[in-house]
Motif scaffolding. Structure first.
Motif, PDB file in Angstrom:
ATOM      1  N   VAL A 134     -20.540   7.824 -15.982  1.00  0.00           N
ATOM      2  CA  VAL A 134     -20.035   6.466 -16.175  1.00  0.00           C
ATOM      3  C   VAL A 134     -21.184   5.468 -16.231  1.00  0.00           C
ATOM      4  N   GLU A 135     -20.869   4.285 -16.753  1.00  0.00           N
ATOM      5  CA  GLU A 135     -21.742   3.115 -16.598  1.00  0.00           C
ATOM      6  C   GLU A 135     -20.956   2.123 -15.766  1.00  0.00           C
ATOM      7  N   SER A 136     -21.608   1.486 -14.789  1.00  0.00           N
ATOM      8  CA  SER A 136     -20.841   0.697 -13.834  1.00  0.00           C
ATOM      9  C   SER A 136     -21.570  -0.574 -13.437  1.00  0.00           C
ATOM     10  N   LEU A 196     -11.457   2.841 -18.032  1.00  0.00           N
ATOM     11  CA  LEU A 196     -12.055   2.083 -16.932  1.00  0.00           C
ATOM     12  C   LEU A 196     -11.591   2.596 -15.579  1.00  0.00           C
ATOM     13  N   LEU A 197     -12.541   2.634 -14.649  1.00  0.00           N
ATOM     14  CA  LEU A 197     -12.240   2.922 -13.242  1.00  0.00           C
ATOM     15  C   LEU A 197     -12.638   1.707 -12.420  1.00  0.00           C
ATOM     16  N   LEU A 198     -11.699   1.181 -11.644  1.00  0.00           N
ATOM     17  CA  LEU A 198     -11.933   0.012 -10.804  1.00  0.00           C
ATOM     18  C   LEU A 198     -11.762   0.415  -9.348  1.00  0.00           C
ATOM     19  N   ALA A 199     -12.640  -0.087  -8.502  1.00  0.00           N
ATOM     20  CA  ALA A 199     -12.532   0.176  -7.068  1.00  0.00           C
ATOM     21  C   ALA A 199     -12.676  -1.133  -6.310  1.00  0.00           C
ATOM     22  N   ARG A 225     -17.076   2.315 -16.674  1.00  0.00           N
ATOM     23  CA  ARG A 225     -16.553   2.798 -17.959  1.00  0.00           C
ATOM     24  C   ARG A 225     -17.018   4.227 -18.161  1.00  0.00           C
ATOM     25  N   LYS A 226     -16.079   5.104 -18.444  1.00  0.00           N
ATOM     26  CA  LYS A 226     -16.441   6.500 -18.676  1.00  0.00           C
ATOM     27  C   LYS A 226     -17.142   6.631 -20.020  1.00  0.00           C
ATOM     28  N   LYS A 227     -18.271   7.285 -20.015  1.00  0.00           N
ATOM     29  CA  LYS A 227     -19.051   7.456 -21.237  1.00  0.00           C
ATOM     30  C   LYS A 227     -18.359   8.445 -22.175  1.00  0.00           C
TER      31      LYS A 227
END
Length: 229
Positions: free
Chosen positions: A211-213, A174-177, A226-228
């Motif tokens: 990613v899907e975001s 996961l990537l959060l900003a 979320r990185k595919k």
């Protein structure tokens, strides 16, 4: 409808609740009681004055902990430490033996953070890197081993941080900003300064097919991607 078109419902058909001070207070009442360390850290940060607005609220902190715990995070990278409240939340969600690598420029602010981490008994789970965050990220392993990323630093560099981190995060990570609404200013096509940078970052994430975001209206706006595989 073409692929480039977005299906957007009229605002009056959406399920939404006006955000009032009373509503925010009620939401925060639904978070489990803060620890003595968390309360003290909030008060120390509040004493800094206007800078206090950079601290994430308790409900967002709990959300970070739950996300980290839900994916079994062992390696977390945070860009923007400030006084360490978000770092504390991320460390609380780590798997045993896990580490948070957190980046910042300020000795003053991170001194407050270090004290809180030690008091909470999580200092051994946190590595603080002082210096330009981009340099720290470039020095990380190029292997995709990071489980979770939280970006909450200088807005004009968000795209740069994103591009350094996406290749390093594992599939399913996961990537959060944070601050992706920028006090609501990001909605304006004529946005300038930080709001313009955030608007450009949001477009960058939406167009990134790695990613899907989703952009959520948590606090000042929080993107979760979320990185595919």
């Amino acid at each position: 409808m073409t692929e480039s078109e977005q299906a957007v419902l009229p605002a009056d058909t959406m399920k939404a609740v006006p955000v009032t001070p009373e509503l925010i207070d009620y939401v925060q009442q639904q978070v489990e009681p803060l620890s003595a360390v968390q309360r003290r850290l909030i008060e120390q940060t509040r004493a800094l004055g206007q800078s206090f607005e950079m601290q994430i609220p308790p409900e967002q902190g709990k959300f970070l902990t739950l996300l980290a715990r839900s994916i079994g995070a062992r390696t977390i990278v945070e860009v923007g430490t400030f006084t360490g409240y978000s770092t504390l939340a991320l460390a609380a969600g780590l798997e045993p033996g896990g580490q948070v690598v957190t980046c910042d420029l300020s000795d003053e602010w991170t001194a407050i953070a270090r004290e809180a981490w030690a008091e909470a008994g999580v200092a051994d789970r946190i590595t603080l890197e002082l210096g330009p965050a981009a340099d720290t990220l470039r020095a990380l392993s190029a292997e995709p081993i990071i489980d979770l990323v939280f970006i909450d630093a200088d807005k004009v560099s968000y795209v740069d941080y994103w591009e350094l981190l996406v290749p390093r995060i594992r599939p399913g990570g996961l990537l959060l900003a944070d601050n992706v609404l920028y006090s609501g200013e990001a909605v304006s096509p004529g946005a300038v300064g930080n709001a313009k940078a955030i608007r450009e970052f949001n477009a960058h994430v939406l167009a990134d097919d790695r990613v899907e975001s989703v952009l959520l209206t948590i606090a000042d706006g929080l993107t979760i991607a979320r990185k595919k595989s």
